[in-house]
Motif scaffolding. Structure first.
Motif, PDB file in Angstrom:
ATOM      1  N   GLY A  38       0.606  -1.096  -0.026  1.00 39.24           N
ATOM      2  CA  GLY A  38      -0.005   0.136   0.082  1.00 39.24           C
ATOM      3  C   GLY A  38       1.029   1.219   0.020  1.00 39.24           C
ATOM      4  O   GLY A  38       0.431   2.440   0.522  1.00 39.24           O
ATOM      5  N   PHE A  39       1.942   1.260  -0.434  1.00 38.31           N
ATOM      6  CA  PHE A  39       3.068   2.140  -0.745  1.00 38.31           C
ATOM      7  C   PHE A  39       3.408   2.545  -2.079  1.00 38.31           C
ATOM      8  O   PHE A  39       3.486   1.630  -2.766  1.00 38.31           O
ATOM      9  CB  PHE A  39       4.092   2.498   0.182  1.00 38.31           C
ATOM     10  CG  PHE A  39       4.146   2.114   1.912  1.00 38.31           C
ATOM     11  CD1 PHE A  39       4.147   3.490   2.313  1.00 38.31           C
ATOM     12  CD2 PHE A  39       3.693   1.315   2.343  1.00 38.31           C
ATOM     13  CE1 PHE A  39       3.942   3.480   3.694  1.00 38.31           C
ATOM     14  CE2 PHE A  39       3.430   1.263   3.577  1.00 38.31           C
ATOM     15  CZ  PHE A  39       3.682   2.509   4.538  1.00 38.31           C
ATOM     16  N   TYR A  70      -3.968   7.692   3.299  1.00 38.45           N
ATOM     17  CA  TYR A  70      -3.361   8.582   2.350  1.00 38.45           C
ATOM     18  C   TYR A  70      -3.312   9.858   3.351  1.00 38.45           C
ATOM     19  O   TYR A  70      -4.325  10.343   3.541  1.00 38.45           O
ATOM     20  CB  TYR A  70      -3.982   8.716   0.941  1.00 38.45           C
ATOM     21  CG  TYR A  70      -3.448   9.606   0.119  1.00 38.45           C
ATOM     22  CD1 TYR A  70      -2.060   9.031  -0.579  1.00 38.45           C
ATOM     23  CD2 TYR A  70      -3.729  10.962  -0.286  1.00 38.45           C
ATOM     24  CE1 TYR A  70      -1.535   9.958  -1.579  1.00 38.45           C
ATOM     25  CE2 TYR A  70      -3.064  11.620  -1.242  1.00 38.45           C
ATOM     26  CZ  TYR A  70      -1.973  11.129  -1.686  1.00 38.45           C
ATOM     27  OH  TYR A  70      -1.164  11.753  -2.494  1.00 38.45           O
ATOM     28  N   ASP A  71      -2.331  10.625   3.384  1.00 40.98           N
ATOM     29  CA  ASP A  71      -2.102  11.875   4.209  1.00 40.98           C
ATOM     30  C   ASP A  71      -2.471  13.055   3.328  1.00 40.98           C
ATOM     31  O   ASP A  71      -2.598  14.255   4.215  1.00 40.98           O
ATOM     32  CB  ASP A  71      -0.717  12.198   4.564  1.00 40.98           C
ATOM     33  CG  ASP A  71      -0.337  10.790   5.872  1.00 40.98           C
ATOM     34  OD1 ASP A  71      -1.404  10.689   6.603  1.00 40.98           O
ATOM     35  OD2 ASP A  71       0.656  10.467   6.081  1.00 40.98           O
ATOM     36  N   TYR A  72      -2.778  13.081   2.420  1.00 43.16           N
ATOM     37  CA  TYR A  72      -3.188  14.560   1.670  1.00 43.16           C
ATOM     38  C   TYR A  72      -4.268  14.499   0.831  1.00 43.16           C
ATOM     39  O   TYR A  72      -5.119  13.540   0.590  1.00 43.16           O
ATOM     40  CB  TYR A  72      -2.075  14.677   0.478  1.00 43.16           C
ATOM     41  CG  TYR A  72      -0.511  14.350   1.175  1.00 43.16           C
ATOM     42  CD1 TYR A  72       0.137  15.579   1.513  1.00 43.16           C
ATOM     43  CD2 TYR A  72       0.295  13.284   0.966  1.00 43.16           C
ATOM     44  CE1 TYR A  72       1.350  15.492   2.328  1.00 43.16           C
ATOM     45  CE2 TYR A  72       1.446  13.114   1.241  1.00 43.16           C
ATOM     46  CZ  TYR A  72       2.082  14.054   1.900  1.00 43.16           C
ATOM     47  OH  TYR A  72       3.228  14.159   2.405  1.00 43.16           O
ATOM     48  N   GLU A 136       3.755   6.045 -18.941  1.00 37.27           N
ATOM     49  CA  GLU A 136       4.560   5.649 -17.728  1.00 37.27           C
ATOM     50  C   GLU A 136       3.776   6.952 -16.753  1.00 37.27           C
ATOM     51  O   GLU A 136       3.712   8.020 -16.958  1.00 37.27           O
ATOM     52  CB  GLU A 136       5.988   6.330 -17.738  1.00 37.27           C
ATOM     53  CG  GLU A 136       6.653   5.155 -18.459  1.00 37.27           C
ATOM     54  CD  GLU A 136       8.269   5.602 -18.758  1.00 37.27           C
ATOM     55  OE1 GLU A 136       9.125   4.675 -18.894  1.00 37.27           O
ATOM     56  OE2 GLU A 136       8.558   6.772 -18.501  1.00 37.27           O
ATOM     57  N   LEU A 137       3.586   6.427 -15.502  1.00 40.23           N
ATOM     58  CA  LEU A 137       3.008   7.157 -14.398  1.00 40.23           C
ATOM     59  C   LEU A 137       3.921   7.352 -13.291  1.00 40.23           C
ATOM     60  O   LEU A 137       4.562   6.116 -12.773  1.00 40.23           O
ATOM     61  CB  LEU A 137       1.586   6.814 -14.013  1.00 40.23           C
ATOM     62  CG  LEU A 137       0.477   6.440 -15.112  1.00 40.23           C
ATOM     63  CD1 LEU A 137      -0.548   5.860 -14.525  1.00 40.23           C
ATOM     64  CD2 LEU A 137       0.128   7.819 -15.648  1.00 40.23           C
ATOM     65  N   GLU A 138       4.345   8.452 -12.794  1.00 42.06           N
ATOM     66  CA  GLU A 138       5.139   8.698 -11.630  1.00 42.06           C
ATOM     67  C   GLU A 138       4.562   9.531 -10.581  1.00 42.06           C
ATOM     68  O   GLU A 138       4.268  10.671 -10.989  1.00 42.06           O
ATOM     69  CB  GLU A 138       6.391   9.200 -12.239  1.00 42.06           C
ATOM     70  CG  GLU A 138       7.556   9.233 -11.292  1.00 42.06           C
ATOM     71  CD  GLU A 138       8.787  10.097 -11.883  1.00 42.06           C
ATOM     72  OE1 GLU A 138       9.704  10.133 -11.349  1.00 42.06           O
ATOM     73  OE2 GLU A 138       8.755  10.459 -13.029  1.00 42.06           O
ATOM     74  N   GLN A 139       4.555   9.113  -9.387  1.00 39.27           N
ATOM     75  CA  GLN A 139       4.223   9.831  -8.323  1.00 39.27           C
ATOM     76  C   GLN A 139       5.110  11.059  -8.051  1.00 39.27           C
ATOM     77  O   GLN A 139       6.138  10.773  -8.144  1.00 39.27           O
ATOM     78  CB  GLN A 139       3.612   9.327  -6.860  1.00 39.27           C
ATOM     79  CG  GLN A 139       4.996   8.662  -6.119  1.00 39.27           C
ATOM     80  CD  GLN A 139       5.287   9.696  -5.179  1.00 39.27           C
ATOM     81  OE1 GLN A 139       5.194  10.618  -5.160  1.00 39.27           O
ATOM     82  NE2 GLN A 139       6.057   8.995  -4.176  1.00 39.27           N
ATOM     83  N   MET A 140       4.601  12.356  -8.131  1.00 37.75           N
ATOM     84  CA  MET A 140       5.207  13.501  -7.552  1.00 37.75           C
ATOM     85  C   MET A 140       5.101  14.185  -6.561  1.00 37.75           C
ATOM     86  O   MET A 140       4.973  15.317  -6.538  1.00 37.75           O
ATOM     87  CB  MET A 140       5.365  14.452  -9.121  1.00 37.75           C
ATOM     88  CG  MET A 140       5.547  13.868 -10.298  1.00 37.75           C
ATOM     89  SD  MET A 140       7.470  13.144 -10.121  1.00 37.75           S
ATOM     90  CE  MET A 140       8.284  14.914 -10.457  1.00 37.75           C
ATOM     91  N   MET A 141       4.898  13.772  -5.338  1.00 40.52           N
ATOM     92  CA  MET A 141       4.328  14.258  -4.101  1.00 40.52           C
ATOM     93  C   MET A 141       5.458  14.877  -3.167  1.00 40.52           C
ATOM     94  O   MET A 141       4.835  15.087  -1.992  1.00 40.52           O
ATOM     95  CB  MET A 141       3.335  13.384  -3.551  1.00 40.52           C
ATOM     96  CG  MET A 141       2.054  13.190  -4.104  1.00 40.52           C
ATOM     97  SD  MET A 141       1.166  14.319  -4.432  1.00 40.52           S
ATOM     98  CE  MET A 141       0.869  14.783  -2.188  1.00 40.52           C
ATOM     99  N   ARG A 142       6.682  14.634  -3.392  1.00 39.62           N
ATOM    100  CA  ARG A 142       7.790  15.215  -2.646  1.00 39.62           C
ATOM    101  C   ARG A 142       8.031  14.532  -1.375  1.00 39.62           C
ATOM    102  O   ARG A 142       8.403  14.984  -0.581  1.00 39.62           O
ATOM    103  CB  ARG A 142       7.608  16.831  -2.413  1.00 39.62           C
ATOM    104  CG  ARG A 142       7.704  17.792  -3.368  1.00 39.62           C
ATOM    105  CD  ARG A 142       7.579  19.295  -2.860  1.00 39.62           C
ATOM    106  NE  ARG A 142       7.239  20.068  -3.839  1.00 39.62           N
ATOM    107  CZ  ARG A 142       6.971  21.537  -3.840  1.00 39.62           C
ATOM    108  NH1 ARG A 142       6.859  22.037  -2.318  1.00 39.62           N
ATOM    109  NH2 ARG A 142       6.858  22.227  -4.784  1.00 39.62           N
ATOM    110  N   GLN A 143       7.291  13.154  -1.701  1.00 37.17           N
ATOM    111  CA  GLN A 143       7.530  12.190  -0.609  1.00 37.17           C
ATOM    112  C   GLN A 143       8.286  10.933  -1.238  1.00 37.17           C
ATOM    113  O   GLN A 143       7.542  10.341  -2.054  1.00 37.17           O
ATOM    114  CB  GLN A 143       6.298  11.966   0.432  1.00 37.17           C
ATOM    115  CG  GLN A 143       6.483  11.220   1.352  1.00 37.17           C
ATOM    116  CD  GLN A 143       5.257  11.208   2.487  1.00 37.17           C
ATOM    117  OE1 GLN A 143       4.510  12.111   2.263  1.00 37.17           O
ATOM    118  NE2 GLN A 143       5.100  10.330   3.131  1.00 37.17           N
ATOM    119  N   ASP A 144       9.055  10.389  -0.670  1.00 39.92           N
ATOM    120  CA  ASP A 144       9.831   9.029  -1.305  1.00 39.92           C
ATOM    121  C   ASP A 144       8.802   8.163  -1.147  1.00 39.92           C
ATOM    122  O   ASP A 144       8.724   7.084  -1.950  1.00 39.92           O
ATOM    123  CB  ASP A 144      10.946   8.766  -0.649  1.00 39.92           C
ATOM    124  CG  ASP A 144      12.130   9.661  -1.087  1.00 39.92           C
ATOM    125  OD1 ASP A 144      12.064  10.512  -1.965  1.00 39.92           O
ATOM    126  OD2 ASP A 144      12.986   9.555  -0.289  1.00 39.92           O
TER     127      ASP A 144
END
Length: 158
Positions: A38-39, A70-72, A136-144
């Motif tokens: 779940g990460f 999910y924190d946001y 391609e999909l990439e998470q860009m949330m400034r959190q690793d």
């Protein structure tokens, strides 16, 4: 994953399949990738190889299945689309909302802790040649490591 989460996931998945199959789906492609534990890790690029057999325009969507962990309230995803020859056709950043930012209420379909939302990436993308396109999909949330993202999916329609 607890027994309750597994049962909830199974019931939710079957419900989604039932709804999709009863709607006379116009999907050309659909695939979902489950994320371990779940990460969604920042270095865990989600890549989809899509076979396109025509030279028409199609709409492209992505799905997120997420939990209350999910924190946001929002998500930032960068997507890239490559031609069958490997040429980068487009690269854009997309911001979407998963929770109401004031109340914290989930905006997706679901129940309990698990929710699902679909977002449009390209409403009328020109697939100018037949072949295998890479998206391609990439998470860009400034959190690793983003907790609460269970599945990332892609759908292409007529």
């Amino acid at each position: 994953m607890s027994l309750f989460q597994k049962v909830a996931f199974l019931v939710f998945s079957l419900s989604v399949l039932l709804v999709l199959s009863s709607c006379g789906s116009d999907s050309l492609y659909e695939n979902h990738k489950e994320l371990e534990n779940g990460f969604w890790e920042a270095n865990n690029l989600q890549s989809f190889d899509v076979s396109i057999d025509d030279t028409q325009n199609h709409s492209i969507y992505y799905h997120l299945r997420y939990t209350l962990d999910y924190d946001y309230c929002n998500s930032y995803v960068r997507y890239k689309i490559f031609s069958p020859t490997g040429k980068l056709l487009t690269q854009k950043m997309k911001s979407d909302t998963l929770f109401d930012c004031k109340t914290g209420k989930p905006l997706g379909e679901g129940f309990g802790k698990v929710y699902n939302r679909e977002f449009e990436l390209e409403p009328n993308f020109n697939f100018s040649e037949k072949g295998i396109y890479k998206i391609e999909l990439e998470q860009m949330m400034r959190q690793d490591s983003l907790e609460g993202i269970q599945t990332v999916g892609l759908r292409i329609t007529n």
